[in-house]
Motif scaffolding. Structure first.
Motif, PDB file in Angstrom:
ATOM      1  N   TYR A 165       0.821  -1.212   0.000  1.00  0.00           N
ATOM      2  CA  TYR A 165       0.000   0.000   0.000  1.00  0.00           C
ATOM      3  C   TYR A 165       0.857   1.265   0.000  1.00  0.00           C
ATOM      4  O   TYR A 165       1.848   1.364   0.716  1.00  0.00           O
ATOM      5  CB  TYR A 165      -0.907   0.021   1.229  1.00  0.00           C
ATOM      6  CG  TYR A 165      -1.686   1.307   1.390  1.00  0.00           C
ATOM      7  CD1 TYR A 165      -2.870   1.515   0.706  1.00  0.00           C
ATOM      8  CD2 TYR A 165      -1.203   2.321   2.219  1.00  0.00           C
ATOM      9  CE1 TYR A 165      -3.574   2.699   0.849  1.00  0.00           C
ATOM     10  CE2 TYR A 165      -1.898   3.506   2.368  1.00  0.00           C
ATOM     11  CZ  TYR A 165      -3.083   3.690   1.674  1.00  0.00           C
ATOM     12  OH  TYR A 165      -3.780   4.871   1.815  1.00  0.00           O
ATOM     13  N   ARG A 167       0.012   5.733  -0.366  1.00  0.00           N
ATOM     14  CA  ARG A 167      -1.069   6.710  -0.356  1.00  0.00           C
ATOM     15  C   ARG A 167      -1.391   7.238  -1.758  1.00  0.00           C
ATOM     16  O   ARG A 167      -2.487   7.736  -1.996  1.00  0.00           O
ATOM     17  CB  ARG A 167      -0.699   7.884   0.565  1.00  0.00           C
ATOM     18  CG  ARG A 167      -1.087   7.676   1.988  1.00  0.00           C
ATOM     19  CD  ARG A 167      -2.586   7.794   2.244  1.00  0.00           C
ATOM     20  NE  ARG A 167      -3.039   9.147   1.954  1.00  0.00           N
ATOM     21  CZ  ARG A 167      -3.975   9.447   1.074  1.00  0.00           C
ATOM     22  NH1 ARG A 167      -4.553   8.499   0.356  1.00  0.00           N
ATOM     23  NH2 ARG A 167      -4.332  10.697   0.882  1.00  0.00           N
ATOM     24  N   ASN A 175      -8.006   5.071  -0.946  1.00  0.00           N
ATOM     25  CA  ASN A 175      -7.294   6.327  -1.174  1.00  0.00           C
ATOM     26  C   ASN A 175      -8.226   7.405  -1.721  1.00  0.00           C
ATOM     27  O   ASN A 175      -8.112   8.579  -1.363  1.00  0.00           O
ATOM     28  CB  ASN A 175      -6.122   6.108  -2.131  1.00  0.00           C
ATOM     29  CG  ASN A 175      -4.885   5.588  -1.422  1.00  0.00           C
ATOM     30  OD1 ASN A 175      -4.725   5.788  -0.221  1.00  0.00           O
ATOM     31  ND2 ASN A 175      -4.011   4.910  -2.148  1.00  0.00           N
ATOM     32  N   ASN A 179      -8.873  10.828   0.243  1.00  0.00           N
ATOM     33  CA  ASN A 179      -8.630  12.105  -0.426  1.00  0.00           C
ATOM     34  C   ASN A 179      -9.872  12.980  -0.421  1.00  0.00           C
ATOM     35  O   ASN A 179      -9.778  14.202  -0.249  1.00  0.00           O
ATOM     36  CB  ASN A 179      -8.160  11.866  -1.861  1.00  0.00           C
ATOM     37  CG  ASN A 179      -6.774  11.262  -1.927  1.00  0.00           C
ATOM     38  OD1 ASN A 179      -5.996  11.376  -0.976  1.00  0.00           O
ATOM     39  ND2 ASN A 179      -6.448  10.601  -3.028  1.00  0.00           N
TER      40      ASN A 179
END
Length: 301
Positions: A165, A167, A175, A179
């Protein structure tokens, strides 16, 4: 200060009626007092907005977010000025010393890591990972010159997702959810910064030349774990549905402990921004009124 967050999709027109936001949707005609509104999130690209309405939204310091075809916030509209003592506030900000900025930044990161550890405990993460966070936190120095924030973030996110993983990976729908939630809170902070008469582009640690909201990028750090907790607890299924996006927007009404009392995120943001002046005048990060996620409740829509 307004408290409502108005989410608009599939509407015909938004206009001003007396001192109200007027929403037209087919035969539906609804009005919402401008004094009640904190933010307006518009997802309909075909929606018509009157210039008169936009001016009044600005006068009322209402955050306006326009979303793109993927329903992600694309454009932030905020007033040119938003505080009666703006010049005085801006001069104080311009005089903040680099040494004090370093102290304040380390205080912000310390609280961010503390909040991350709380989230890890809430999700029963292995104790040895939390112990690593403890060790990193003890290594934090003014200015975070050793990037303790970044090291802690790797341990933190890898505690919830697999070892591959990152970001910035589009392979994880989480994600997109993170976000979206971060953007909503970041925009609310940017709106509050302007309302308090500060210069949004002049940050404490962030110095991005193309970032008009460096200060908001600093202040959001201890708020991020709130979004993290929601997304980890309620992971999106395949894509961000309208209902899921509304839940992320409603995080602004979640309650956290700030200054020893329970407050909504909207109010917590205001307390944090206001406390910056005391923190910089004294040079003490302990003066910052930052969110504590030990006691956190999500808004039920």
């Amino acid at each position: 200060m307004g408290w409502r967050v108005v989410h608009v999709s599939q509407v015909d027109q938004l206009s001003l009626h007396l001192d109200n936001l007027r929403v037209y949707q087919g035969d539906l005609d609804v009005v919402v007092p401008l004094n009640d509104i904190f933010a307006l999130v518009i997802e309909d690209l075909s929606c018509k907005l009157s210039s008169r309405l936009m001016v009044e939204l600005s006068k009322h310091n209402i955050l306006v977010l326009l979303c793109n075809q993927q329903y992600l916030p694309e454009c932030l509209i905020q007033p040119v000025s938003g505080h009666f003592g703006q010049y005085k506030q801006m001069m104080k900000q311009l005089n903040w010393s680099d040494e004090t900025k370093d102290v304040i930044w380390s205080g912000i990161i310390n609280r961010k890591i503390e909040n991350q550890k709380v989230i890890m405990r809430k999700h029963l993460v292995e104790p040895h990972r939390i112990e690593k966070m403890d060790s990193l936190q003890l290594s934090l120095v003014p200015g975070d010159e050793h990037n303790i924030e970044g090291q802690a973030a790797r341990i933190y996110f890898n505690s919830f997702f697999d070892e591959n993983y990152t970001r910035d990976s589009d392979d994880y729908i989480e994600n997109a959810a993170l976000n979206y939630g971060y953007t909503i809170i970041h925009s609310a902070i940017a709106r509050t910064i302007v309302a308090k008469g500060l210069i949004p582009g002049l940050g404490i640690h962030h110095i991005g030349e193309r970032n008009p909201h460096n200060l908001a990028s600093d202040i959001i750090e201890p708020f991020r774990p709130i979004v993290d907790h929601y997304v980890i607890k309620h992971p999106p299924e395949g894509y961000l549905t309208k209902d899921y996006r509304i839940q992320l927007i409603n995080l602004l009404h979640a309650k956290v402990q700030t200054d020893k009392k329970q407050h909504t995120i909207i109010r917590s943001i205001e307390l944090f921004v206001s406390s910056l002046f005391d923190a910089f005048e004294t040079g003490e990060s302990g003066k910052l009124k930052m969110p504590d996620v030990n006691k956190m409740n999500f808004h039920e829509s």
